[in-house]
Motif scaffolding. Structure first.
Motif, PDB file in Angstrom:
ATOM      1  N   ARG A  63       3.722  -5.545 -12.765  1.00 22.30           N
ATOM      2  CA  ARG A  63       4.910  -5.281 -12.288  1.00 22.30           C
ATOM      3  C   ARG A  63       5.913  -5.103 -12.706  1.00 22.30           C
ATOM      4  NH1 ARG A  63       4.443  -4.102  -5.723  1.00 22.30           N
ATOM      5  NH2 ARG A  63       5.790  -2.109  -6.203  1.00 22.30           N
ATOM      6  N   GLU A  64       6.969  -6.511 -13.083  1.00 23.37           N
ATOM      7  CA  GLU A  64       7.685  -7.059 -13.703  1.00 23.37           C
ATOM      8  C   GLU A  64       7.604  -6.190 -15.036  1.00 23.37           C
ATOM      9  OE1 GLU A  64       8.912 -10.997 -13.297  1.00 23.37           O
ATOM     10  OE2 GLU A  64       9.020 -10.924 -10.635  1.00 23.37           O
ATOM     11  N   ALA A  65       6.631  -6.158 -16.008  1.00 21.53           N
ATOM     12  CA  ALA A  65       6.952  -6.008 -17.219  1.00 21.53           C
ATOM     13  C   ALA A  65       6.640  -4.337 -17.478  1.00 21.53           C
ATOM     14  CB  ALA A  65       5.597  -6.488 -17.983  1.00 21.53           C
ATOM     15  N   VAL A  66       6.122  -4.016 -16.871  1.00 20.86           N
ATOM     16  CA  VAL A  66       5.206  -2.669 -16.717  1.00 20.86           C
ATOM     17  C   VAL A  66       6.232  -1.678 -15.732  1.00 20.86           C
ATOM     18  CG1 VAL A  66       3.938  -1.024 -16.776  1.00 20.86           C
ATOM     19  CG2 VAL A  66       2.952  -3.397 -17.045  1.00 20.86           C
ATOM     20  N   VAL A  67       7.350  -0.538 -16.368  1.00 17.43           N
ATOM     21  CA  VAL A  67       8.080   0.164 -15.777  1.00 17.43           C
ATOM     22  C   VAL A  67       7.302   0.547 -14.408  1.00 17.43           C
ATOM     23  CG1 VAL A  67       9.776   1.974 -15.763  1.00 17.43           C
ATOM     24  CG2 VAL A  67       9.624  -0.036 -17.227  1.00 17.43           C
ATOM     25  N   ASP A  68       5.782   1.316 -15.068  1.00 21.46           N
ATOM     26  CA  ASP A  68       6.206   2.566 -13.788  1.00 21.46           C
ATOM     27  C   ASP A  68       4.092   1.932 -14.150  1.00 21.46           C
ATOM     28  OD1 ASP A  68       6.196   4.319 -12.536  1.00 21.46           O
ATOM     29  OD2 ASP A  68       6.064   6.235 -14.606  1.00 21.46           O
ATOM     30  N   LEU A  69       3.992   1.235 -11.938  1.00 23.82           N
ATOM     31  CA  LEU A  69       2.395   0.580 -12.031  1.00 23.82           C
ATOM     32  C   LEU A  69       2.652   0.733 -10.765  1.00 23.82           C
ATOM     33  CD1 LEU A  69       0.789  -0.774 -13.011  1.00 23.82           C
ATOM     34  CD2 LEU A  69       1.282  -2.705 -12.826  1.00 23.82           C
ATOM     35  N   ASN A  70       1.277   1.740 -10.591  1.00 23.91           N
ATOM     36  CA  ASN A  70       1.303   1.606  -9.072  1.00 23.91           C
ATOM     37  C   ASN A  70       0.311   0.970  -8.625  1.00 23.91           C
ATOM     38  OD1 ASN A  70       2.662   3.807  -8.076  1.00 23.91           O
ATOM     39  ND2 ASN A  70       0.996   5.089  -9.199  1.00 23.91           N
ATOM     40  N   TYR A  71       0.122   0.016  -7.073  1.00 26.77           N
ATOM     41  CA  TYR A  71      -0.783  -1.385  -6.912  1.00 26.77           C
ATOM     42  C   TYR A  71      -1.033  -0.521  -5.596  1.00 26.77           C
ATOM     43  CZ  TYR A  71      -0.503  -5.773  -4.826  1.00 26.77           C
ATOM     44  OH  TYR A  71      -0.776  -6.673  -4.027  1.00 26.77           O
ATOM     45  N   GLN A  72      -2.237  -1.397  -5.207  1.00 29.95           N
ATOM     46  CA  GLN A  72      -2.122  -1.520  -3.563  1.00 29.95           C
ATOM     47  C   GLN A  72      -3.390  -2.461  -3.116  1.00 29.95           C
ATOM     48  OE1 GLN A  72      -1.583  -1.517  -1.028  1.00 29.95           O
ATOM     49  NE2 GLN A  72      -1.836   0.168   0.287  1.00 29.95           N
ATOM     50  N   TYR A  73      -3.401  -3.217  -2.360  1.00 35.33           N
ATOM     51  CA  TYR A  73      -4.187  -4.402  -1.600  1.00 35.33           C
ATOM     52  C   TYR A  73      -5.394  -4.230  -0.836  1.00 35.33           C
ATOM     53  CZ  TYR A  73      -6.323  -8.937   0.514  1.00 35.33           C
ATOM     54  OH  TYR A  73      -7.318  -9.402   1.083  1.00 35.33           O
ATOM     55  N   ASP A 131      -2.478   5.691   0.574  1.00 37.11           N
ATOM     56  CA  ASP A 131      -1.521   5.275   0.955  1.00 37.11           C
ATOM     57  C   ASP A 131      -0.381   4.212  -0.285  1.00 37.11           C
ATOM     58  OD1 ASP A 131       0.156   4.927   3.376  1.00 37.11           O
ATOM     59  OD2 ASP A 131      -0.238   2.581   3.367  1.00 37.11           O
ATOM     60  N   GLY A 132      -1.231   3.664  -0.927  1.00 30.82           N
ATOM     61  CA  GLY A 132       0.026   2.814  -1.976  1.00 30.82           C
ATOM     62  C   GLY A 132       0.697   4.123  -3.144  1.00 30.82           C
ATOM     63  N   VAL A 166     -12.047  14.918  -0.870  1.00 29.19           N
ATOM     64  CA  VAL A 166     -11.145  15.365  -0.134  1.00 29.19           C
ATOM     65  C   VAL A 166      -9.661  14.153  -0.716  1.00 29.19           C
ATOM     66  CG1 VAL A 166      -8.807  16.302   1.010  1.00 29.19           C
ATOM     67  CG2 VAL A 166     -11.427  17.025   1.547  1.00 29.19           C
ATOM     68  N   LEU A 167     -10.208  12.889  -0.135  1.00 27.99           N
ATOM     69  CA  LEU A 167      -9.663  11.505  -0.565  1.00 27.99           C
ATOM     70  C   LEU A 167      -9.499  10.889  -1.739  1.00 27.99           C
ATOM     71  CD1 LEU A 167      -8.937  11.815   2.666  1.00 27.99           C
ATOM     72  CD2 LEU A 167      -9.682   9.555   2.822  1.00 27.99           C
ATOM     73  N   LEU A 168     -10.991  11.457  -2.221  1.00 26.80           N
ATOM     74  CA  LEU A 168     -11.209  11.098  -3.274  1.00 26.80           C
ATOM     75  C   LEU A 168     -10.809  12.035  -4.609  1.00 26.80           C
ATOM     76  CD1 LEU A 168     -12.790   9.220  -5.299  1.00 26.80           C
ATOM     77  CD2 LEU A 168     -15.261  10.331  -5.249  1.00 26.80           C
ATOM     78  N   GLU A 169     -10.947  13.005  -4.077  1.00 24.53           N
ATOM     79  CA  GLU A 169     -10.215  14.630  -4.807  1.00 24.53           C
ATOM     80  C   GLU A 169      -8.582  14.272  -5.596  1.00 24.53           C
ATOM     81  OE1 GLU A 169     -11.627  16.385  -7.599  1.00 24.53           O
ATOM     82  OE2 GLU A 169     -13.698  15.807  -6.500  1.00 24.53           O
ATOM     83  N   ARG A 170      -8.051  13.418  -4.347  1.00 28.16           N
ATOM     84  CA  ARG A 170      -6.464  13.792  -4.016  1.00 28.16           C
ATOM     85  C   ARG A 170      -6.103  12.485  -4.719  1.00 28.16           C
ATOM     86  NH1 ARG A 170      -3.281  14.193   0.746  1.00 28.16           N
ATOM     87  NH2 ARG A 170      -4.444  15.960   0.633  1.00 28.16           N
ATOM     88  N   LEU A 171      -7.458  11.069  -4.836  1.00 30.56           N
ATOM     89  CA  LEU A 171      -7.110   9.828  -5.600  1.00 30.56           C
ATOM     90  C   LEU A 171      -7.220  10.178  -7.344  1.00 30.56           C
ATOM     91  CD1 LEU A 171      -6.379   7.003  -5.349  1.00 30.56           C
ATOM     92  CD2 LEU A 171      -8.209   6.277  -5.348  1.00 30.56           C
TER      93      LEU A 171
END
Length: 334
Positions: A65-75, A93-94, A110-115
């Motif tokens: 996340r420090e090296a890549v400007v645009d990065l989504n992440y979720q644990y 939610d991430g 619906v959740l899968l399609e949205r993701l």
């Protein structure tokens, strides 16, 4: 005495990691395509509890996340969010896409399609305790999302791959596997020394006492850090100046009991039933265990799934299993 309580928590991500250079370098190379805007291959981190799997995964994602400007992440802890809906909800939610989702009425598709339809920003999903997913087919669906990279974490790769169908197995068989071994005492010593430096006042604990903690942690970093935390709190509450061997001796069973209780509290309903039955009987054979379990639930799982549950209880030292398949005896771990 305690200058930073966060450092004494097992989920704390250190500024640098100790004695995991090979694993860090391997996973870093697997994730490297993300720095160039591409999805990385799935990675499976497996090994005993307290071996640093979750810590290393989160540490490297923070580096990314420090090296890549645009990065989504979720644990996602799949032991807690074990249903298909809960896992997808956590992933959405991430990226702040859950405002209009209703747990009771929104269809799972619906959740899968949205993701799937979110923008192409690289998304790293750490799926911890992934073998606890009720619906393993979700991994296949996530694998097919072009911008999503999965880091899978499990105690035992066999427990994961024996529970998935051929379609998913063919996708994940070639994923990058990284095995984590239990820590040696000298490795735990270095980890504890860092935590002492970052979280405690100078001269609170000596090297001999830190070695004593490492020797009683059974190769588990969570246990080692838990003993240190308990001993530090006891010493602070007693208004003493230093952590003594006596305070450590008192902290050892307390820390192990705390971790055990936390594990029991995370059991799913079916795992809890199995654990309760074994506890009540003291020792029990597989067939009698399954029959008793089936009588206590309206929705008994298959014997294969129950074996997976029991394997999980073994990995977390809640029960022991002795003997081969026919003569096996399950007992509560003392």
């Amino acid at each position: 005495m305690i200058t930073d309580a966060r450092v004494l928590q097992p989920e704390f991500i250190p500024r640098e990691v100790q004695h995991r250079d090979a694993e860090v370098n391997y996973l870093s190379s697997v994730l490297n395509p993300i720095t160039e805007g591409h999805r990385a291959d799935p990675a499976l981190l497996h090994g005993p509890s307290g071996a640093g799997k979750t810590c290393i995964a989160q540490y490297l994602v923070e580096q990314l996340r420090e090296a890549v400007v645009d990065l989504n992440y979720q644990y996602v802890n799949c032991w807690e969010d074990h249903s298909r809906f809960k896992t997808l909800y956590r992933l959405l939610d991430g990226i702040n896409q859950t405002v209009d989702i209703h747990r009771q009425s929104t269809p799972k598709d619906v959740l899968l399609e949205r993701l799937r339809d979110t923008n192409d920003t690289p998304y790293v999903a750490i799926l911890d305790e992934v073998d606890q997913l009720e619906d393993k087919s979700l991994l296949y669906d996530l694998y097919r999302i072009p911008h999503l990279t999965m880091i899978l974490i499990a105690n035992n790769e066999d427990g994961l791959f024996t529970a998935i169908d051929d379609r998913l197995r063919s996708r994940l068989t070639d994923c990058e596997r990284i095995h984590f071994h239990s820590y040696h005492e000298s490795e735990l010593l270095a980890i504890l020394q860092d935590r002492v430096q970052w979280g405690l006042r100078d001269d609170v604990i000596g090297t001999n006492e830190i070695e004593f903690i490492a020797a009683n942690a059974g190769g588990d970093a969570r246990v080692a850090i838990g003993i240190l935390r308990r001993a530090a709190r006891t010493t602070r509450n007693s208004q003493a100046d230093t952590i003594t061997p006596d305070s450590i001796r008192k902290a050892i069973p307390e820390a192990k009991s705390e971790i055990r209780q936390q594990t029991v509290d995370r059991l799913t309903a079916h795992q809890q039933i199995l654990y309760d039955i074994i506890t009540e009987h003291g020792e029990i054979q597989p067939q009698r265990l399954y029959n008793t379990y089936a009588d206590r639930t309206d929705d008994p799982k298959t014997k294969r799934m129950v074996r997976n549950y029991l394997s999980k209880l073994e990995h977390y030292n809640l029960i022991t299993a002795e003997g081969n398949t026919k003569d096996r005896i399950y007992r509560v771990q003392q």
